[in-house]
Structures are given as C-alpha cells and as structure tokens.
Enzyme design. Structure first.
Site, PDB file in Angstrom:
ATOM      1  N   LYS A   1       0.781  -1.210  -0.054  1.00 58.26           N
ATOM      2  CA  LYS A   1       0.143  -0.100   0.159  1.00 58.26           C
ATOM      3  C   LYS A   1       1.061   1.361  -0.105  1.00 58.26           C
ATOM      4  O   LYS A   1       0.639   2.326  -0.625  1.00 58.26           O
ATOM      5  CB  LYS A   1      -0.853   0.173   1.203  1.00 58.26           C
ATOM      6  CG  LYS A   1      -2.051  -0.704   1.156  1.00 58.26           C
ATOM      7  CD  LYS A   1      -3.163  -0.509   2.297  1.00 58.26           C
ATOM      8  CE  LYS A   1      -4.053  -1.812   2.612  1.00 58.26           C
ATOM      9  NZ  LYS A   1      -4.858  -1.465   3.663  1.00 58.26           N
TER      10      LYS A   1
ATOM     11  N   ASP B   1     -10.132   3.056   2.407  1.00 65.68           N
ATOM     12  CA  ASP B   1     -10.030   2.611   3.720  1.00 65.68           C
ATOM     13  C   ASP B   1     -10.737   3.270   4.974  1.00 65.68           C
ATOM     14  O   ASP B   1     -11.430   3.205   5.751  1.00 65.68           O
ATOM     15  CB  ASP B   1      -8.632   1.928   4.286  1.00 65.68           C
ATOM     16  CG  ASP B   1      -8.051   0.696   3.889  1.00 65.68           C
ATOM     17  OD1 ASP B   1      -8.860  -0.196   3.419  1.00 65.68           O
ATOM     18  OD2 ASP B   1      -7.009   0.661   3.933  1.00 65.68           O
TER      19      ASP B   1
HETATM   20  P1  NAP Z   1       0.054  -2.526  10.875  1.00 64.77           P
HETATM   21  O1  NAP Z   1       0.542  -1.315   9.887  1.00 64.77           O
HETATM   22  O2  NAP Z   1       1.110  -3.503  10.931  1.00 64.77           O
HETATM   23  O3  NAP Z   1      -0.126  -1.751  12.403  1.00 64.77           O
HETATM   24  C1  NAP Z   1      -0.511  -2.439  13.504  1.00 64.77           C
HETATM   25  C2  NAP Z   1      -0.708  -1.725  14.490  1.00 64.77           C
HETATM   26  O4  NAP Z   1      -1.163  -2.629  15.761  1.00 64.77           O
HETATM   27  C3  NAP Z   1       0.130  -0.927  15.289  1.00 64.77           C
HETATM   28  O5  NAP Z   1      -0.243   0.313  15.579  1.00 64.77           O
HETATM   29  C4  NAP Z   1       1.065  -1.861  16.526  1.00 64.77           C
HETATM   30  O6  NAP Z   1       1.515  -1.000  17.668  1.00 64.77           O
HETATM   31  C5  NAP Z   1      -0.384  -2.354  16.914  1.00 64.77           C
HETATM   32  N1  NAP Z   1      -0.045  -3.579  17.460  1.00 64.77           N
HETATM   33  C6  NAP Z   1       0.486  -4.818  17.084  1.00 64.77           C
HETATM   34  N2  NAP Z   1       0.346  -5.593  18.156  1.00 64.77           N
HETATM   35  C7  NAP Z   1      -0.045  -4.991  19.430  1.00 64.77           C
HETATM   36  C8  NAP Z   1      -0.021  -5.503  20.545  1.00 64.77           C
HETATM   37  N3  NAP Z   1       0.278  -6.838  20.845  1.00 64.77           N
HETATM   38  N4  NAP Z   1      -0.531  -4.650  21.604  1.00 64.77           N
HETATM   39  C9  NAP Z   1      -0.742  -3.279  21.137  1.00 64.77           C
HETATM   40  N5  NAP Z   1      -0.561  -2.727  19.712  1.00 64.77           N
HETATM   41  C10 NAP Z   1      -0.381  -3.715  18.790  1.00 64.77           C
HETATM   42  O7  NAP Z   1      -1.540  -3.165  10.496  1.00 64.77           O
HETATM   43  P2  NAP Z   1      -2.527  -2.401   9.893  1.00 64.77           P
HETATM   44  O8  NAP Z   1      -2.412  -2.615   8.325  1.00 64.77           O
HETATM   45  O9  NAP Z   1      -2.787  -1.122  10.488  1.00 64.77           O
HETATM   46  O10 NAP Z   1      -3.891  -3.305  10.281  1.00 64.77           O
HETATM   47  C11 NAP Z   1      -4.299  -3.381  11.768  1.00 64.77           C
HETATM   48  C12 NAP Z   1      -5.427  -4.110  12.063  1.00 64.77           C
HETATM   49  O11 NAP Z   1      -6.492  -3.512  11.145  1.00 64.77           O
HETATM   50  C13 NAP Z   1      -5.427  -5.565  11.408  1.00 64.77           C
HETATM   51  O12 NAP Z   1      -6.084  -6.200  12.275  1.00 64.77           O
HETATM   52  C14 NAP Z   1      -6.137  -5.488  10.188  1.00 64.77           C
HETATM   53  O13 NAP Z   1      -6.747  -6.898   9.622  1.00 64.77           O
HETATM   54  C15 NAP Z   1      -7.087  -4.619  10.346  1.00 64.77           C
HETATM   55  N6  NAP Z   1      -7.889  -3.912   9.009  1.00 64.77           N
HETATM   56  C16 NAP Z   1      -8.885  -3.934   8.708  1.00 64.77           C
HETATM   57  C17 NAP Z   1      -9.490  -3.446   7.643  1.00 64.77           C
HETATM   58  C18 NAP Z   1     -10.830  -3.659   7.271  1.00 64.77           C
HETATM   59  O14 NAP Z   1     -11.256  -3.208   6.141  1.00 64.77           O
HETATM   60  N7  NAP Z   1     -11.691  -4.308   8.203  1.00 64.77           N
HETATM   61  C19 NAP Z   1      -8.658  -2.781   6.797  1.00 64.77           C
HETATM   62  C20 NAP Z   1      -7.375  -2.591   7.104  1.00 64.77           C
HETATM   63  C21 NAP Z   1      -6.664  -3.036   8.331  1.00 64.77           C
HETATM   64  P3  NAP Z   1       3.143  -0.498  17.335  1.00 64.77           P
HETATM   65  O15 NAP Z   1       3.334   0.510  16.390  1.00 64.77           O
HETATM   66  O16 NAP Z   1       3.414  -0.528  18.785  1.00 64.77           O
HETATM   67  O17 NAP Z   1       3.839  -2.034  16.810  1.00 64.77           O
END
Ligand code: NAP
Length: 266
Positions: A65, A100
């Site tokens: 992305k 998104d």
């Molecule tokens: P990403 O860029 O990898 O970001 C992950 C985030 O989660 C970061 O803020 C990270 O914090 C935090 N995190 C990870 N493990 C953690 C823990 N054990 N405790 C606290 N915080 C934690 O991932 P993303 O693309 O943003 O996706 C995040 C979530 O959104 C996923 O579950 C994904 O499936 C979902 N999502 C859903 C949609 C939808 O359409 N429904 C679309 C996009 C994403 P740090 O910065 O401290 O590592």
C-alpha cells in the site's frame, strides 16, 4: 469482460473476490475479480503490466500500500494517508486512492454514529490507524491516537489536524468523555485479547473494531456488555470495497449483495 483484482502478498484468504463478484452479478456487469501475488520487488512491473493488459482496477493490500503511492498519480487523501489501496486505470494514467478511511466512516455512519464534533479515540498508528485517523479528522471529529509505541502516535498526531497522541496508558481517562473508539491494532485477531481494558468502556461509546477475523472480538463483546454501539470489522471491509467499486464503475454498489457474500464467508 472487464478485469479487476487485488495485488498483495499473501492474498490467498482474501474475501474481496466473492464480495466484488457478487456485485458484478447483481449489476449484470461482465467482469471478474482476480487475486495477484507479485514478488515483493515486482509491484511496479505488476502495475505497468496490468495497465498494458487493460485491467480496469486494482485493490492493493499488505505489503504494497505504501509503495503504490509513488507508482501512480495519488489523490490528495491517499497522499496525506501515505498509502494507496485502490488503483483506477480508466484515465490517461493510473490514479491512486485510499478507500479504507471512507470505508471506516461509512461503517460508523451506517450504524447511526454521528462523527461531526465527536470525540474519537483511535487505538493503533499503523496503516489502518493512519487512514482512520485522517478520515475522522476530515469528518470534523476530534481525534486522539493511542499506540503501543507512543512515539508513532505522537508523530501521526502531528500530521492529523487537531489530533493528540499518547501511549496505551490511561485509556480509561481519555475514553471517559469519548463518543467513538476504533481498534486499529492487530490485537484480537490471533487470540481472545483486547487492547482496551473493559473498565474503560461505557454505554455512550460507539466501538468499531477493524479486526474482522473473528467478527466478534473480545473488545466488541466487552463493548456490547456495557451497552455500547458495536460495529465489526466486516463493515469497514465492506465499505472500502463498495467505495472502490463505485469509483471504478460509476454505479451505485449493491451493498446488500456484497455484504451477504462477505458475511457468508466469515
Ligand atoms: P500495521 O500497519 O502492521 O499496524 C499494526 C498496529 O497494531 C500498530 O499500531 C501496532 O503498534 C499495533 N499492535 C500490534 N500488536 C500489538 C499489541 N500486541 N499490543 C498493542 N498494539 C499492537 O497493521 P494495519 O494494516 O494497520 O492493520 C491493523 C488491523 O486492522 C489488522 O487487524 C487488520 O486486519 C485490520 N484492518 C482491517 C481493515 C478492514 O477493512 N476491516 C482494513 C485494514 C486493516 P506498534 O506501532 O506499537 O507496533
């Protein structure tokens, strides 16, 4: 036949093909939605190739992305978010968009959640957190970003108009007067865990969990038990797809058919 698709790696478990193809059936559009899994260093070649072959539109997912932003003519919102999740090939050059953010807003509004002047807390400052924080600020909500790595929340808050950033401490304090809570972390996906202590939730909150596997996360269960409005991650997934489809086809998306196709597979 028109071809649309998803570029990511991996994309094997994507729910986008059945969701989009349900819409093509409903709208009697002769099209297919295909998944593509280029090697990590082949995104540029994939986009140029898709353009040359007459692909009409692509969604883009992890890990591409951010990189996609520099390979297409990105619109203003995608540029601010720093990520493209939808490419449209209908013009002279491929254009990049981010659905998104609008997907999350439509998911909330669909559940009668008012966003203007609302106080919103976004937990997470990764890709989803960034998109949702910008979207909420554009909808005139005041946004607090709380992230495990506090420095990332502070950096993002400097970019999002009027936002504040913090770590995950004192969520109870910041949520006491909040109207909207969004979980944009991975927490709740792999295990029955929540990034927000149950004591911090209250009945005046609307809670959107971006996690959609499982649909009913611990956060949403905790939220429902105190009488909060709950919105699961499939709604956000649905509406980012709806937005992409409407952008590509200029048709009103058959939301019900897309929702049914999505939920029957979750
Ligand atoms: P990403 O860029 O990898 O970001 C992950 C985030 O989660 C970061 O803020 C990270 O914090 C935090 N995190 C990870 N493990 C953690 C823990 N054990 N405790 C606290 N915080 C934690 O991932 P993303 O693309 O943003 O996706 C995040 C979530 O959104 C996923 O579950 C994904 O499936 C979902 N999502 C859903 C949609 C939808 O359409 N429904 C679309 C996009 C994403 P740090 O910065 O401290 O590592």
């Amino acid at each position: 036949m028109d071809v649309f698709g998803l570029v990511g790696n991996p994309v094997g478990h994507s729910l986008s093909p059945p969701m989009h193809e349900a819409a093509y059936d409903e709208l009697a559009i002769d099209a297919r939605y295909v998944t593509f899994e280029p090697a990590p260093d082949e995104l540029e070649a994939a986009i140029r190739g898709a353009d040359a072959l007459g692909v009409c539109g692509l969604n883009v997912t992890i890990p591409f992305k951010q990189e996609a932003l520099d390979l297409v003519a990105a619109d203003e919102l995608a540029t601010r978010i720093g990520a493209v999740n939808t490419i449209d090939f209908s013009g002279d050059e491929p254009t990049g968009h981010n659905t998104d953010a609008v997907g999350a807003l439509r998911a909330l509004r669909d559940h009668d959640v008012a966003l203007e002047d609302a106080s919103a807390v976004v937990v997470g400052a990764g890709g989803a957190g960034r998109a949702i924080a910008f979207g909420l600020a554009d909808a005139d909500a005041s946004v607090t970003i709380a992230n495990r790595t506090a420095s990332k929340a502070h950096t993002l808050a400097e970019e999002v108009p009027g936002a504040a950033g913090q770590g995950l401490e004192d969520l109870e304090g910041v949520l006491a007067d909040a109207d909207v809570l969004v979980n944009a972390t991975n927490v709740g996906m792999e295990e029955d865990a929540t990034p927000v202590p149950a004591e911090a939730l209250h009945g005046e909150l609307a809670v959107l969990d971006a996690v959609y596997r499982p649909l009913e996360t611990r956060l949403l269960r905790d939220a429902a038990s105190v009488g909060a409005t709950t919105v699961d991650g499939a709604w956000m997934l649905l509406y980012q797809g709806v937005e992409a489809l409407e952008l590509w086809t200029d048709r009103e998306a058959p939301v019900e058919a897309m929702n049914e196709a999505l939920r029957s597979r979750l």
